[in-house]
Design an enzyme around this catalytic site. Structure first.
Site, PDB file in Angstrom:
ATOM      1  N   ASN A  11       0.873  -1.172   0.000  1.00 32.70           N
ATOM      2  CA  ASN A  11       0.000   0.000   0.000  1.00 32.70           C
ATOM      3  C   ASN A  11       0.911   1.223   0.000  1.00 32.70           C
ATOM      4  OD1 ASN A  11      -1.725   2.104   0.525  1.00 32.70           O
ATOM      5  ND2 ASN A  11      -2.394   1.369   2.531  1.00 32.70           N
ATOM      6  N   LYS A  13       0.142   4.224  -0.165  1.00 27.99           N
ATOM      7  CA  LYS A  13      -0.490   5.416   0.434  1.00 27.99           C
ATOM      8  C   LYS A  13      -0.278   6.612  -0.520  1.00 27.99           C
ATOM      9  CE  LYS A  13      -0.052   3.216   4.839  1.00 27.99           C
ATOM     10  NZ  LYS A  13       0.055   3.278   6.293  1.00 27.99           N
ATOM     11  N   HIS A  97      -9.428   0.829   5.148  1.00 27.81           N
ATOM     12  CA  HIS A  97      -8.137   1.075   5.801  1.00 27.81           C
ATOM     13  C   HIS A  97      -8.356   2.013   6.986  1.00 27.81           C
ATOM     14  CE1 HIS A  97      -4.037   2.368   6.565  1.00 27.81           C
ATOM     15  NE2 HIS A  97      -3.650   1.291   5.900  1.00 27.81           N
ATOM     16  N   GLU A  99      -6.782   4.451   8.044  1.00 28.42           N
ATOM     17  CA  GLU A  99      -6.594   5.881   7.738  1.00 28.42           C
ATOM     18  C   GLU A  99      -7.856   6.459   7.103  1.00 28.42           C
ATOM     19  OE1 GLU A  99      -2.933   5.480   5.556  1.00 28.42           O
ATOM     20  OE2 GLU A  99      -1.919   4.856   7.408  1.00 28.42           O
ATOM     21  N   GLU A 169      -4.892  -5.000  10.625  1.00 27.37           N
ATOM     22  CA  GLU A 169      -3.921  -3.910  10.742  1.00 27.37           C
ATOM     23  C   GLU A 169      -4.165  -3.152  12.043  1.00 27.37           C
ATOM     24  OE1 GLU A 169      -2.044  -2.776   6.706  1.00 27.37           O
ATOM     25  OE2 GLU A 169      -3.663  -1.393   7.172  1.00 27.37           O
ATOM     26  N   GLY A 175       2.917   2.387  10.724  1.00 26.92           N
ATOM     27  CA  GLY A 175       3.846   3.507  10.598  1.00 26.92           C
ATOM     28  C   GLY A 175       4.584   3.857  11.879  1.00 26.92           C
ATOM     29  N   SER A 214       3.885  -2.043  10.280  1.00 26.02           N
ATOM     30  CA  SER A 214       5.340  -2.092  10.510  1.00 26.02           C
ATOM     31  C   SER A 214       5.957  -3.443  10.143  1.00 26.02           C
ATOM     32  CB  SER A 214       5.670  -1.707  11.955  1.00 26.02           C
ATOM     33  OG  SER A 214       5.304  -0.356  12.199  1.00 26.02           O
TER      34      SER A 214
END
Ligand code: 13P
Length: 255
Positions: A11, A13, A97, A99, A169, A175, A214
């Site tokens: 991904n 992003k 996701h 985010e 996730e 991150g 990560s």
């Protein structure tokens, strides 16, 4: 246990440029050429999908979108439909996701509608679920991800997961450089599989559940060695060709 083909998806992003994508994709294509038993996927930002489709043609790397509209067409400024993606050769679409849930207010119901739209068009949705640090520390991990999963199961039915991929996730691992331990990932993946099995055992046995958060070249093999971890959804490390190729290699059934 059913044999499930391993899958590693990158991904990207909101990263990339025409020049950087060209170099990255050339290196990934060459690097994964021999990895016959691992499905490798990249998910660039929308404007680069056409470039990506062209560069990946004839390779064994597939591509997907990072988001998809729940609507088929119409007055939805800024949105991209599943049918539009399919027309360019898209195979996968990330939905839900964290985010998108956190920064763009996507609700469980909206994620379920996006999942359904992707399935209807013939895309393979990669459905993301995950808990925040506060939720984990409050012992609510299973409540949260169970609710996120059930929203899709209730809307589309368990059979829809036969053409989908699930990704765990944990938000606190994305991150941050702090991945879930292999044991933590296994525990949640087993919970998710059992939850699907309550509705449809055969779908659950075949369902691929990716871990994301990560994942790096150094920790991928230990995570992928867990029995219910069928591959990874990779953020930062998918932008570094050598790292992504190493992670794909770590997903081989018999590395
Ligand atoms: P990182 O690998 O950068 O933690 O991101 C994970 C992720 O969000 C993939 O979708």
């Amino acid at each position: 246990m059913a044999k499930r083909a391993r899958l590693v998806a990158g991904n990207w992003k909101m990263h990339g440029s025409r020049a950087a994508n060209e170099a990255l994709l050339a290196a990934v294509i060459a690097g994964v050429r021999e990895l016959a038993d691992v499905e490798c996927v990249v998910c660039p930002p929308f404007p680069y999908l056409s470039q990506t489709a062209g560069l990946l043609a004839g390779s064994r790397v597939a591509w997907g979108a990072q988001n998809v509209s729940e609507y088929a067409s119409g007055a939805y400024t800024g949105e991209v439909s599943a049918a539009m993606l399919l027309e360019f050769g898209c195979r996968y679409a990330i939905v839900g996701h964290s985010e998108r849930r956190a920064s763009f207010g996507e609700t469980d119901a909206q994620v379920a509608a996006k999942f359904a739209a992707a399935c209807r068009a013939g895309l393979v949705p990669i459905l993301c679920v995950g808990e925040s640090l506060t939720e984990r520390e409050a012992g609510r991990t299973e409540d949260v991800i169970g609710r996120q999963l059930d929203a899709v199961l209730d809307a589309s039915g368990p059979a829809s997961l036969a053409q989908a991929v699930l990704a765990y996730e944990p938000v606190w691992a994305i991150g941050t450089g702090r991945n879930a331990s292999p044991e933590q990932a296994q525990q949640v993946h087993a919970f998710l599989r059992a939850r699907v099995a309550l509705r449809e055992g055969s779908v659950a046995a075949r369902l691929r559940i990716l871990y994301g958060g990560s994942v790096k070249a150094a920790n991928a093999a230990a995570l992928f060695a867990m029995p219910d971890v069928d591959g990874g959804l990779i953020g930062g490390a998918s932008l570094v060709a050598d790292d992504f190729v190493t992670i794909c290699g770590a997903a081989r059934s018999n590395p």
